[in-house]
Design an enzyme around this catalytic site. Structure first.
Site, PDB file in Angstrom:
ATOM      1  N   SER A  68      -7.862  -2.986   8.744  1.00 52.12           N
ATOM      2  CA  SER A  68      -7.337  -2.758   7.617  1.00 52.12           C
ATOM      3  C   SER A  68      -6.868  -4.067   6.421  1.00 52.12           C
ATOM      4  O   SER A  68      -6.821  -4.164   5.367  1.00 52.12           O
ATOM      5  CB  SER A  68      -6.441  -1.928   7.779  1.00 52.12           C
ATOM      6  OG  SER A  68      -7.292  -0.241   7.801  1.00 52.12           O
ATOM      7  N   LYS A 110       0.997  -1.030   0.015  1.00 52.74           N
ATOM      8  CA  LYS A 110      -0.116  -0.034  -0.297  1.00 52.74           C
ATOM      9  C   LYS A 110       0.764   1.050  -0.037  1.00 52.74           C
ATOM     10  O   LYS A 110       2.145   1.469   0.409  1.00 52.74           O
ATOM     11  CB  LYS A 110      -0.756   0.635   1.832  1.00 52.74           C
ATOM     12  CG  LYS A 110       0.113  -0.238   2.406  1.00 52.74           C
ATOM     13  CD  LYS A 110      -1.483  -0.940   3.731  1.00 52.74           C
ATOM     14  CE  LYS A 110      -2.533  -0.114   3.777  1.00 52.74           C
ATOM     15  NZ  LYS A 110      -3.295  -0.358   5.802  1.00 52.74           N
ATOM     16  N   SER A 113      -8.317  -0.060   5.067  1.00 57.16           N
ATOM     17  CA  SER A 113      -7.057   0.090   4.043  1.00 57.16           C
ATOM     18  C   SER A 113      -6.834   0.069   3.014  1.00 57.16           C
ATOM     19  O   SER A 113      -6.371   0.696   2.073  1.00 57.16           O
ATOM     20  CB  SER A 113      -6.506   1.161   5.586  1.00 57.16           C
ATOM     21  OG  SER A 113      -5.853   0.855   6.080  1.00 57.16           O
TER      22      SER A 113
END
Ligand SMILES: *[C@@H]1O[C@H](CO)[C@@H](O)[C@H](O)[C@H]1NC(C)=O
Ligand SMILES: *[C@@H]1O[C@H](CO)[C@@H](O)[C@H](O)[C@H]1NC(C)=O
Ligand SMILES: *[C@@H]1O[C@H](CO)[C@@H](O)[C@H](O)[C@H]1NC(C)=O
Length: 537
Positions: free
Chosen positions: A244, A145, A220
């Site tokens: 997440s 990410k 996320s």
């Protein structure tokens, strides 16, 4: 005298029974109403968005459907070259990314160059068998990410002030992955400051679900899960402070593991420098196949490998199975039919194969998951939401910035505004939260010990339409309890229902990650695991 007292007690008891009855009646009405409100929300969102669906292209290269472990083996045995493998994923990203908007910054040429070097070394004999042992993923690509620092790649965390910012160093876990021989292809989208259950920010926009691009990918680590499920990467690294890794893994139908806490350095995740005293955040793999979980986890924990028993051979029949079918958390939507009985299918399966009968648990504390998480978020060290959201150039003002957002507008996303509002709400009491956490931890460790797992629901329904999470913001509560308790947990995909992924969480006591993974492997065999969101030829 005593008679009168007796009367009094009886009257009191009657009153209590009546109150309890009224309470449960009102709760039932509330839950009943909410069930239909949720359905209405989906109808309305669907009306505007279902026609906008664009399916992702079918897969023509079998390489993208191989596990990371298989790719590493085949590169070692010279069945594939590393260049072939890297090229296959680069091509796939180019095919799917225009629809998904998952990858936000790339290094294709540099990655191909690294792959060619590795191929040359294998061919001219300078890479030996010993090198392969030290580098279990030599020549295999990976992504991570955008909020995890990868030297030279975008590192904005979705904060507009950081637009154009590139990382100047590798996060510790990224350095470990590179030492293991893996090649970084790029970084993927996140919600602003990683704090939401959808993946959307003003710099890079919104990421879509590969199963239905009108749907949310979760957050996320949403860019990661989306790209992984679409076949754009074989190794995906996420972080998880409140679901997440597991929320996007659930919504995109892949495996996601949040390991036992404090075994992996957090340096280079957002603003963290790795020396926080206490944190709920952790790093872990997302994978299409369960066989990759242990081998990636081993790389991430590095020298702490000895604290986990990842190589221990396990007889699945002898693991004690516990389950909680409904955590009774009133903040979470009512279970939809198609996910309601998932635990039942899984429990029935274990009833057949296990040597002991699966046991249902009822723990009072599970209904406080969201409250406990809010408390422990307020105790996080090494981060300060109000400062971090301004890129540490000042401090956000929750009231003024919320008013600005709705009037003149500012650089925040609605998710950040929700986080501001949440900050303004009262925080649970210190003593209560600590006591309740300790109680739950002890109850569960007592039950699970070193040979038990707990099956726990992931969500009340499959992936919703984009932005619907703003209307039911607490639906991530089933995930956060395991951050509060710092237990290892694997999100396990169990195939599709009405075209969208379903799954379950498998939890174990600290340091028993191998049990979660063993059960994940068994469930993959029994229920099919990851199902590609595209035609395969
Ligand atoms: C519908 O899709 C569009 C993008 O095509 C998006 O901007 C909009 O927010 C979506 N609306 C809902 C209600 O999901
Ligand atoms: C996916 O999108 C299509 C529109 O092409 C819609 O008809 C279908 O119902 C959607 N599936 C789900 C599960 O939302
Ligand atoms: C073998 O290939 C590697 C990688 O390109 C290179 O660094 C090395 O010099 C080569 N060695 C020989 C003996 O050709």
């Amino acid at each position: 005298m005593s008679n009168k007292k007796n009367e009094e007690v009886k009257k009191h008891a009657r009153k209590r029974v009546f109150c309890d009855y009224v309470k449960s009646f009102l709760l039932k009405i509330f839950l009943f109403t909410r069930y239909y409100v949720d359905i209405l929300i989906d109808r309305v969102f669907g009306y505007f968005n279902d026609s906008k669906r664009v399916p992702i292209k079918k897969c023509t290269n079998p390489i993208i459907l191989e596990s990371a472990t298989a790719l590493a083996r085949k590169i070692r045995k010279r069945e594939y070259t590393s260049e072939q493998v890297v090229q296959a994923f680069v091509d796939r990203i180019k095919e799917v990314n225009p629809i998904l908007n998952a990858l936000v910054d790339s290094r294709y040429e540099a990655a191909l160059e690294e792959a060619r070097k590795i191929d040359e070394g294998i061919n001219n004999g300078t890479i030996s068998y010993a090198d392969f042992r030290k580098k279990p993923f030599l020549g295999v690509p990976f992504t991570t990410k955008e909020s995890s620092a990868v030297k030279g790649l975008s590192f904005t965390l979705g904060i507009v002030k950081r637009k154009g910012r590139k990382a100047l160093f590798d996060a510790d876990h990224i350095a470990l992955m590179k030492q293991a021989g893996a090649i970084c292809l790029g970084v993927t989208n996140v919600p602003q400051l990683n704090l939401w259950q959808e993946t959307h920010n003003p710099i890079y926009g919104i990421t879509s679900n590969p199963y239905n691009n009108t749907r949310n990918v979760g957050g996320s680590s949403g860019g990661e899960a989306s790209l992984l499920a679409a076949g754009g990467t074989p190794i995906s690294l996420g972080t998880d402070i409140g679901g997440s890794i597991r929320i996007p893994a659930f919504m995109c139908g892949v495996f996601g593991h949040k390991p036992t806490s404090h075994l992996i350095s957090t340096k280079g995740i957002g603003f963290r420098n790795g020396d926080e005293e206490t944190t709920m955040v952790n790093i872990g793999p997302l994978t299409k196949y369960s066989e990759d979980l242990s081998s990636i986890l081993k790389v991430l924990v590095g020298d702490n490998d000895a604290q986990l028993k990842l190589d221990k051979s396990i007889d699945i029949k002898n693991i004690n199975i516990f389950y909680i079918s409904n955590p009774r958390d009133c903040f979470v939507s009512v279970f939809r039919e198609n996910v309601k009985n998932i635990w039942l299918r899984v429990v029935n399966y274990f009833r057949e194969i296990s040597s002991t009968e699966p046991e249902e648990l009822h723990l009072e504390g599970t209904k406080y998951s969201g409250k406990l998480w809010k408390y422990w978020m307020s105790q996080e060290s090494g981060v300060d939401f109000m400062k971090d959201i301004t890129d540490r150039t000042g401090k956000a003002h929750p009231v003024i910035d919320t008013i600005k957002y709705f009037t003149v507008g500012n650089d925040y996303t609605l998710s950040t505004i929700f986080n501001f509002i949440n900050k303004l709400l009262p925080c649970p009491k210190d003593e209560w939260a600590k006591e309740e956490t300790e109680k739950l931890k002890n109850q569960l460790i007592g039950k699970l010990g070193t040979n038990g797992v707990l099956l726990y629901p992931s969500a009340p329904f499959t992936a919703s339409y984009h932005h619907a999470s703003y209307l039911r913001p607490w639906n991530f509560n089933f995930f956060v309890l395991w951050n509060v308790l710092k237990f290892p947990v694997t999100q396990v995909p169990l195939g599709l229902s009405d075209g969208l992924p379903v799954g379950i969480q498998v939890v174990a006591a600290p340091y028993q990650d191998h049990l979660c993974i063993a059960v994940a492997k068994e469930l993959e065999k029994a229920f099919g695991g990851y199902v590609p969101p595209f035609e395969t030829s």
